[in-house]
Design a protein around this motif. Sequence first.
Motif, PDB file in Angstrom:
ATOM      1  N   LEU A  29       0.880  -1.166   0.000  1.00  0.00           N
ATOM      2  CA  LEU A  29       0.000   0.000   0.000  1.00  0.00           C
ATOM      3  C   LEU A  29       0.918   1.215   0.000  1.00  0.00           C
ATOM      4  CD1 LEU A  29      -2.635  -0.981   2.720  1.00  0.00           C
ATOM      5  CD2 LEU A  29      -2.917  -1.060   0.240  1.00  0.00           C
ATOM      6  N   LYS A  30       0.738   2.086  -0.969  1.00  0.00           N
ATOM      7  CA  LYS A  30       1.564   3.295  -1.066  1.00  0.00           C
ATOM      8  C   LYS A  30       0.638   4.474  -1.268  1.00  0.00           C
ATOM      9  CE  LYS A  30       5.571   5.499  -2.051  1.00  0.00           C
ATOM     10  NZ  LYS A  30       5.849   6.365  -0.948  1.00  0.00           N
ATOM     11  N   ASP A  31       0.460   5.267  -0.213  1.00  0.00           N
ATOM     12  CA  ASP A  31      -0.446   6.408  -0.267  1.00  0.00           C
ATOM     13  C   ASP A  31      -1.823   6.003  -0.774  1.00  0.00           C
ATOM     14  OD1 ASP A  31       1.535   8.099   0.708  1.00  0.00           O
ATOM     15  OD2 ASP A  31       2.270   8.578  -1.301  1.00  0.00           O
ATOM     16  N   TYR A  32      -2.317   4.850  -0.260  1.00  0.00           N
ATOM     17  CA  TYR A  32      -3.625   4.350  -0.695  1.00  0.00           C
ATOM     18  C   TYR A  32      -4.715   5.100   0.062  1.00  0.00           C
ATOM     19  CZ  TYR A  32      -6.686   1.172  -3.080  1.00  0.00           C
ATOM     20  OH  TYR A  32      -7.634   0.669  -3.929  1.00  0.00           O
ATOM     21  N   PRO A  33      -5.716   5.632  -0.640  1.00  0.00           N
ATOM     22  CA  PRO A  33      -6.705   6.492   0.002  1.00  0.00           C
ATOM     23  C   PRO A  33      -7.697   5.742   0.888  1.00  0.00           C
ATOM     24  CG  PRO A  33      -7.277   6.160  -2.298  1.00  0.00           C
ATOM     25  CD  PRO A  33      -5.943   5.498  -2.077  1.00  0.00           C
ATOM     26  N   TYR A  34      -8.126   6.444   1.918  1.00  0.00           N
ATOM     27  CA  TYR A  34      -9.252   5.978   2.738  1.00  0.00           C
ATOM     28  C   TYR A  34      -9.891   7.181   3.391  1.00  0.00           C
ATOM     29  CZ  TYR A  34      -7.319   6.409   7.497  1.00  0.00           C
ATOM     30  OH  TYR A  34      -6.851   6.879   8.693  1.00  0.00           O
ATOM     31  N   GLY A  35     -11.125   7.000   3.797  1.00  0.00           N
ATOM     32  CA  GLY A  35     -11.841   8.080   4.453  1.00  0.00           C
ATOM     33  C   GLY A  35     -13.229   7.609   4.835  1.00  0.00           C
ATOM     34  N   PHE A  36     -14.073   8.530   5.208  1.00  0.00           N
ATOM     35  CA  PHE A  36     -15.425   8.214   5.660  1.00  0.00           C
ATOM     36  C   PHE A  36     -16.196   7.417   4.602  1.00  0.00           C
ATOM     37  CE2 PHE A  36     -19.926   9.007   6.269  1.00  0.00           C
ATOM     38  CZ  PHE A  36     -20.083   8.792   7.628  1.00  0.00           C
ATOM     39  N   ALA A  37     -16.135   7.861   3.352  1.00  0.00           N
ATOM     40  CA  ALA A  37     -16.925   7.216   2.299  1.00  0.00           C
ATOM     41  C   ALA A  37     -16.487   5.773   2.060  1.00  0.00           C
ATOM     42  CB  ALA A  37     -16.846   8.017   0.997  1.00  0.00           C
ATOM     43  N   SER A  38     -15.190   5.506   2.088  1.00  0.00           N
ATOM     44  CA  SER A  38     -14.731   4.130   1.850  1.00  0.00           C
ATOM     45  C   SER A  38     -14.937   3.247   3.078  1.00  0.00           C
ATOM     46  CB  SER A  38     -13.264   4.102   1.410  1.00  0.00           C
ATOM     47  OG  SER A  38     -12.409   4.614   2.404  1.00  0.00           O
ATOM     48  N   ARG A  39     -15.183   3.851   4.210  1.00  0.00           N
ATOM     49  CA  ARG A  39     -15.411   3.074   5.426  1.00  0.00           C
ATOM     50  C   ARG A  39     -16.896   2.865   5.704  1.00  0.00           C
ATOM     51  NH1 ARG A  39     -12.662   4.019  11.375  1.00  0.00           N
ATOM     52  NH2 ARG A  39     -12.695   1.812  11.937  1.00  0.00           N
ATOM     53  N   PHE A  40     -17.701   3.892   5.467  1.00  0.00           N
ATOM     54  CA  PHE A  40     -19.107   3.827   5.867  1.00  0.00           C
ATOM     55  C   PHE A  40     -20.108   3.906   4.717  1.00  0.00           C
ATOM     56  CE2 PHE A  40     -16.873   5.558   9.604  1.00  0.00           C
ATOM     57  CZ  PHE A  40     -17.224   4.592  10.540  1.00  0.00           C
ATOM     58  N   GLU A  41     -19.673   4.304   3.542  1.00  0.00           N
ATOM     59  CA  GLU A  41     -20.613   4.519   2.445  1.00  0.00           C
ATOM     60  C   GLU A  41     -20.345   3.640   1.228  1.00  0.00           C
ATOM     61  OE1 GLU A  41     -20.358   8.748   1.826  1.00  0.00           O
ATOM     62  OE2 GLU A  41     -21.683   9.159   3.525  1.00  0.00           O
ATOM     63  N   ASP A  42     -19.544   2.608   1.371  1.00  0.00           N
ATOM     64  CA  ASP A  42     -19.294   1.640   0.299  1.00  0.00           C
ATOM     65  C   ASP A  42     -18.620   2.255  -0.930  1.00  0.00           C
ATOM     66  OD1 ASP A  42     -19.307  -1.084  -0.192  1.00  0.00           O
ATOM     67  OD2 ASP A  42     -21.103  -0.971  -1.441  1.00  0.00           O
ATOM     68  N   ASP A  43     -17.808   3.293  -0.728  1.00  0.00           N
ATOM     69  CA  ASP A  43     -17.037   3.886  -1.819  1.00  0.00           C
ATOM     70  C   ASP A  43     -15.843   2.966  -2.089  1.00  0.00           C
ATOM     71  OD1 ASP A  43     -15.348   5.340  -3.476  1.00  0.00           O
ATOM     72  OD2 ASP A  43     -15.549   7.200  -2.366  1.00  0.00           O
ATOM     73  N   LYS A  44     -15.783   2.389  -3.283  1.00  0.00           N
ATOM     74  CA  LYS A  44     -14.735   1.414  -3.617  1.00  0.00           C
ATOM     75  C   LYS A  44     -13.440   2.071  -4.092  1.00  0.00           C
ATOM     76  CE  LYS A  44     -17.487  -2.096  -2.927  1.00  0.00           C
ATOM     77  NZ  LYS A  44     -17.640  -2.541  -1.591  1.00  0.00           N
ATOM     78  N   ARG A  45     -13.370   3.414  -4.070  1.00  0.00           N
ATOM     79  CA  ARG A  45     -12.147   4.097  -4.511  1.00  0.00           C
ATOM     80  C   ARG A  45     -11.099   4.176  -3.411  1.00  0.00           C
ATOM     81  NH1 ARG A  45     -14.779   9.435  -6.371  1.00  0.00           N
ATOM     82  NH2 ARG A  45     -16.011   8.840  -4.562  1.00  0.00           N
ATOM     83  N   GLY A  46     -11.407   3.638  -2.265  1.00  0.00           N
ATOM     84  CA  GLY A  46     -10.457   3.642  -1.157  1.00  0.00           C
ATOM     85  C   GLY A  46     -10.631   2.389  -0.333  1.00  0.00           C
ATOM     86  N   THR A  47      -9.814   2.249   0.665  1.00  0.00           N
ATOM     87  CA  THR A  47      -9.887   1.092   1.544  1.00  0.00           C
ATOM     88  C   THR A  47     -10.432   1.540   2.899  1.00  0.00           C
ATOM     89  OG1 THR A  47      -8.681  -0.837   2.365  1.00  0.00           O
ATOM     90  CG2 THR A  47      -7.479   1.266   2.375  1.00  0.00           C
ATOM     91  N   ASN A  48     -10.350   0.659   3.886  1.00  0.00           N
ATOM     92  CA  ASN A  48     -10.770   0.992   5.242  1.00  0.00           C
ATOM     93  C   ASN A  48     -10.069   0.051   6.209  1.00  0.00           C
ATOM     94  OD1 ASN A  48     -12.677  -1.390   5.737  1.00  0.00           O
ATOM     95  ND2 ASN A  48     -13.458  -0.512   3.831  1.00  0.00           N
TER      96      ASN A  48
END
Length: 146
Positions: A29-48
């Motif tokens: 993982l190198k600067d892989y994005p995560y945030g509220f949407a990828s954790r709680f809103e099923d946004d697949k553009r980031g991890t959690n």
Amino acid sequence: MAADKHASVHWEGAGKTGKGLISTETGALKDYPYGFASRFEDDKRGTNPEEIVGAAHAACLTMAFAFALEREGLTATKIDTRAAVRLAKDGAGFKIDRIQLELDASVPNLDEAKFQEIAAAAKAGCPLSKALASVPEITLKATLAG
């Protein structure tokens, strides 16, 4: 043999609108994005964090199972492991209240009873299972192919 493994997170902004970047020392993982949407809103553009815990637990169990087979003089032709990590509301916050593991393996010359015994022992002995012992429910469904 003890070895530290390293990961880091960089975060900017508030909890709900902020964004984070996760990195591991191996570069997996190198600067892989995560945030509220990828954790709680099923946004697949980031991890959690729960997804990463699930991947780590599945990887740990798989290796523990492979080593346990090796001690029995056996080798799997394939092992596929999945983990489902549930994040549940807990008062004003959240907690991980369940991890469901599924291990499917093809192991020549292994009967079902011994397979289940080895899989259960691998789950119990896996370092991630031990680290996650505070999770109220950790289950394993182990299926021997063939």
